[in-house]
Design a protein around this motif. Structure first.
Motif, PDB file in Angstrom:
ATOM      1  N   ARG A   1       0.784  -1.044  -0.026  1.00 49.63           N
ATOM      2  CA  ARG A   1       0.065  -0.065  -0.017  1.00 49.63           C
ATOM      3  C   ARG A   1       0.911   1.318   0.080  1.00 49.63           C
ATOM      4  O   ARG A   1       0.587   2.210  -0.674  1.00 49.63           O
ATOM      5  CB  ARG A   1      -0.987   0.029   1.275  1.00 49.63           C
ATOM      6  CG  ARG A   1      -2.261   0.811   1.051  1.00 49.63           C
ATOM      7  CD  ARG A   1      -3.162   0.859   2.165  1.00 49.63           C
ATOM      8  NE  ARG A   1      -3.699  -0.688   2.222  1.00 49.63           N
ATOM      9  CZ  ARG A   1      -4.845  -0.923   1.661  1.00 49.63           C
ATOM     10  NH1 ARG A   1      -5.265   0.008   0.530  1.00 49.63           N
ATOM     11  NH2 ARG A   1      -5.363  -2.052   1.592  1.00 49.63           N
ATOM     12  N   GLU A   2       1.890   1.138   0.441  1.00 54.07           N
ATOM     13  CA  GLU A   2       2.951   2.316   0.716  1.00 54.07           C
ATOM     14  C   GLU A   2       3.346   2.769  -0.765  1.00 54.07           C
ATOM     15  O   GLU A   2       4.213   3.705  -0.918  1.00 54.07           O
ATOM     16  CB  GLU A   2       3.882   1.971   1.733  1.00 54.07           C
ATOM     17  CG  GLU A   2       3.524   2.314   3.222  1.00 54.07           C
ATOM     18  CD  GLU A   2       4.612   1.565   4.036  1.00 54.07           C
ATOM     19  OE1 GLU A   2       5.787   1.175   3.683  1.00 54.07           O
ATOM     20  OE2 GLU A   2       4.516   1.481   5.280  1.00 54.07           O
ATOM     21  N   HIS A   3       3.426   1.836  -1.671  1.00 51.01           N
ATOM     22  CA  HIS A   3       3.994   1.717  -3.000  1.00 51.01           C
ATOM     23  C   HIS A   3       3.108   1.481  -4.142  1.00 51.01           C
ATOM     24  O   HIS A   3       3.240   1.188  -5.058  1.00 51.01           O
ATOM     25  CB  HIS A   3       5.109   0.643  -3.088  1.00 51.01           C
ATOM     26  CG  HIS A   3       6.514   0.661  -2.251  1.00 51.01           C
ATOM     27  ND1 HIS A   3       6.219   0.449  -0.897  1.00 51.01           N
ATOM     28  CD2 HIS A   3       7.548   1.349  -2.335  1.00 51.01           C
ATOM     29  CE1 HIS A   3       7.553   0.689  -0.304  1.00 51.01           C
ATOM     30  NE2 HIS A   3       8.147   1.135  -1.111  1.00 51.01           N
TER      31      HIS A   3
ATOM     32  N   GLN B   1       3.826   3.373  -7.389  1.00 51.83           N
ATOM     33  CA  GLN B   1       4.897   3.090  -8.192  1.00 51.83           C
ATOM     34  C   GLN B   1       4.438   1.471  -8.783  1.00 51.83           C
ATOM     35  O   GLN B   1       4.705   1.519  -9.936  1.00 51.83           O
ATOM     36  CB  GLN B   1       6.010   2.683  -6.971  1.00 51.83           C
ATOM     37  CG  GLN B   1       7.389   1.981  -7.638  1.00 51.83           C
ATOM     38  CD  GLN B   1       8.270   1.037  -6.831  1.00 51.83           C
ATOM     39  OE1 GLN B   1       7.653   0.497  -5.998  1.00 51.83           O
ATOM     40  NE2 GLN B   1       9.442   1.618  -6.681  1.00 51.83           N
ATOM     41  N   LEU B   2       3.700   0.859  -7.962  1.00 55.36           N
ATOM     42  CA  LEU B   2       3.189  -0.379  -8.478  1.00 55.36           C
ATOM     43  C   LEU B   2       2.114  -0.373  -9.733  1.00 55.36           C
ATOM     44  O   LEU B   2       2.221  -0.764 -10.875  1.00 55.36           O
ATOM     45  CB  LEU B   2       2.516  -1.263  -7.785  1.00 55.36           C
ATOM     46  CG  LEU B   2       3.495  -1.936  -6.874  1.00 55.36           C
ATOM     47  CD1 LEU B   2       2.667  -2.501  -5.550  1.00 55.36           C
ATOM     48  CD2 LEU B   2       3.934  -2.972  -7.366  1.00 55.36           C
TER      49      LEU B   2
ATOM     50  N   SER C   1       1.123  -0.321 -15.675  1.00 50.90           N
ATOM     51  CA  SER C   1       0.652   0.291 -16.728  1.00 50.90           C
ATOM     52  C   SER C   1       1.744   0.403 -17.882  1.00 50.90           C
ATOM     53  O   SER C   1       1.516   0.052 -18.968  1.00 50.90           O
ATOM     54  CB  SER C   1       0.302   1.693 -16.286  1.00 50.90           C
ATOM     55  OG  SER C   1      -0.530   1.839 -15.516  1.00 50.90           O
ATOM     56  N   ARG C   2       3.011   0.584 -17.431  1.00 46.25           N
ATOM     57  CA  ARG C   2       4.021   0.656 -18.418  1.00 46.25           C
ATOM     58  C   ARG C   2       4.387  -0.728 -19.280  1.00 46.25           C
ATOM     59  O   ARG C   2       4.590  -0.805 -20.572  1.00 46.25           O
ATOM     60  CB  ARG C   2       5.551   1.119 -17.849  1.00 46.25           C
ATOM     61  CG  ARG C   2       5.476   2.404 -17.497  1.00 46.25           C
ATOM     62  CD  ARG C   2       7.115   2.904 -17.104  1.00 46.25           C
ATOM     63  NE  ARG C   2       7.580   2.761 -18.542  1.00 46.25           N
ATOM     64  CZ  ARG C   2       8.884   2.842 -18.856  1.00 46.25           C
ATOM     65  NH1 ARG C   2       9.848   2.854 -17.575  1.00 46.25           N
ATOM     66  NH2 ARG C   2       9.829   3.011 -19.955  1.00 46.25           N
ATOM     67  N   GLU C   3       4.249  -1.945 -18.432  1.00 50.33           N
ATOM     68  CA  GLU C   3       4.578  -3.278 -19.175  1.00 50.33           C
ATOM     69  C   GLU C   3       3.234  -3.821 -19.310  1.00 50.33           C
ATOM     70  O   GLU C   3       3.406  -4.732 -20.434  1.00 50.33           O
ATOM     71  CB  GLU C   3       5.302  -4.026 -17.954  1.00 50.33           C
ATOM     72  CG  GLU C   3       4.418  -4.577 -16.732  1.00 50.33           C
ATOM     73  CD  GLU C   3       5.130  -5.186 -15.601  1.00 50.33           C
ATOM     74  OE1 GLU C   3       6.247  -5.740 -16.115  1.00 50.33           O
ATOM     75  OE2 GLU C   3       4.533  -5.673 -14.527  1.00 50.33           O
ATOM     76  N   GLY C   4       2.149  -3.455 -18.944  1.00 52.87           N
ATOM     77  CA  GLY C   4       0.932  -4.188 -19.468  1.00 52.87           C
ATOM     78  C   GLY C   4      -0.269  -3.150 -20.148  1.00 52.87           C
ATOM     79  O   GLY C   4      -1.113  -3.657 -21.047  1.00 52.87           O
TER      80      GLY C   4
END
Length: 449
Positions: free
Chosen positions: A64-66, A69-70, A75-78
């Motif tokens: 949850r803290e990230h 970032q996740l 989004s970039r890879e999928g």
């Protein structure tokens, strides 16, 4: 003479919005990953269920803290739009937290035996669970499956899709499960096949294509193992004569175009009653114009989608919107509306997995119901109707795992369904997944004389 080691095999990770590589990952060793998980399994199984749950809750807090970032990584890879990606991350974290609560409450049963005896049914971990996770919602699916397997006391070998390996690696880092109970295995079919076939894997859980699912089912059956399979779908949407066609078109567009049609339960076939067909198609065309969607996952998937559309038009379908491969970078495809044409065309028989709303006009609810059920798949179906008899018939007569009335998406927490036909077998989510991930042992304890 010194023999130089061969360099490790690698895979490029592409950004679907540009088609350009953004990272390279090293292909792993399936045997090494399974052996490491097998070595970790006894200690993890002996860890108290409450402690396993606390480890998962701590991991969920780190995720949850990230979240941002996740979401960006996914989004970039999928190719998911960022807001949708963030929603998937939040759903995955929620699944971890839910299984962390459910795991310690996964009860056995006390049986009514003799007065001087104790008879119980207890759940035990299966051992090593292999997870083959797809690319279309990689974080949400991985989080739920990893959490369920771990909280039940299993060691896990987690193989993310080769198309979305970066978010998978970050999940493992942030969960930080001790003792080797969670192993990351990167790669494509070169590691997926030996992983599924490994004799030390007790259960294989696969979400993906029918072709791969069949292969896994065969290899697992050969060693009398267990497989949980959620495979392809060709979900139908029925639009009855008594509903508002504009509202029905909004539902159809949501079902067909969300995540560019790359959801396991996307709407792929639409059967609309002739009484509302014309205004429905007009509203669906307007809805298609208003949707902004992300790219398809890769060039091959776009080729499949466009081939289905082109074939449908050649077989007599009317192309109302979309249907053309756009110029420019990436693997984009427009929201597409097809009406009519050959009912045996691939766009109505095979999984398209793209932003295509294939509409057929019918003369009755009976015809719509029969056509919706005329498929090799059995994942889900939706019926839009004000008629309670029609709704009840759909629930009873459609051979699918999930029937949705008057909403293409949604449902109460905790629901779990078994796919039908070629769409798979077993419970892949919900509290029932914990039953699948454990063995049930009967214990009889008597008193020695």
């Amino acid at each position: 003479m010194t023999t130089l080691a061969s360099p490790p095999e690698t895979l490029d990770v592409l950004d679907p919005s540009t088609g350009e590589p953004i990272a390279t990952v090293e292909i792993g060793d399936a045997d090494a990953a399974v052996r490491a998980a097998r070595a970790a399994a006894p200690a993890w199984a002996r860890t108290a269920a409450a402690e396993r749950a606390e480890r998962l809750k701590a991991g969920a807090r780190r995720l949850r803290e990230h979240v941002d970032q996740l979401a960006e990584l996914q989004s970039r890879e999928g190719g998911k739009p960022l807001a949708d990606s963030r929603g998937g991350i939040e759903a995955g974290i929620g699944a971890i937290e839910q299984y962390a609560e459910l795991g310690p409450l996964h009860r056995g049963k006390a049986l009514q035996g003799g007065w001087n005896a104790t008879d119980v049914m207890v759940h035990e971990p299966r051992g090593v669970v292999a997870l083959l996770v797809p690319w279309n919602d990689p974080v949400a699916i991985a989080c739920g499956q990893i959490a369920a397997a771990l909280v039940a006391g299993n060691a896990v070998v987690f193989k993310p899709s080769e198309k979305t390996p970066l978010s998978g690696a970050r999940i493992v880092e942030l969960l930080d499960i001790p003792g080797g109970a969670l192993q990351l295995l990167q790669g494509d079919a070169r590691v997926g096949r030996p992983l599924a076939a490994h004799p030390d894997v007790d259960l294989v859980m696969h979400t993906g294509s029918v072709q791969t699912g069949r292969e896994i089912a065969d290899v697992v059956a050969g060693r009398m193992g267990k497989a949980l399979l959620e495979l392809g779908g060709k979900d139908a949407l029925i639009v009855d004569a008594d509903v508002d066609p504009a509202w029905a078109a909004e539902q159809a567009a949501l079902g067909a175009y969300a995540n560019a049609g790359q959801i396991c339960t996307s709407v792929e076939r639409i059967y609309v009653h002739e009484a509302v067909a014309e205004p429905f198609v007009e509203a669906l065309a307007r809805a298609a114009d208003g949707w902004t969607i992300g790219p398809l996952i890769d060039a091959r998937q776009r080729e499949v989608v466009h081939a289905h559309v082109t074939d449908a038009v050649e077989r007599g379908a009317r192309l109302v919107r979309g249907g053309a491969v756009p110029d420019g970078p990436g693997f984009f495809y427009p929201p597409t509306v097809l009406v009519g044409g050959d009912r045996d065309a691939p766009v109505l028989r095979e999984e398209t997995f793209g932003p295509v709303a294939a509409v057929q006009v019918v003369t009755s609810f009976d015809e719509a119901l029969a056509l919706a059920d005329d498929t090799e798949y059995g994942l889900a179906a939706t019926v839009l109707t004000k008629n309670p008899e029609h709704a009840q018939r759909a629930v009873r007569e459609l051979a699918v795992g999930t029937v949705k009335i008057n909403a293409v998406f949604g449902g109460a927490p905790g629901g779990a369904a078994e796919p039908a036909r070629l769409s798979g077998s077993g419970f892949g989510y919900g509290p029932e997944l914990l039953d699948e991930l454990t063995r049930t042992k009967v214990v009889h304890m008597g008193i020695a004389p």
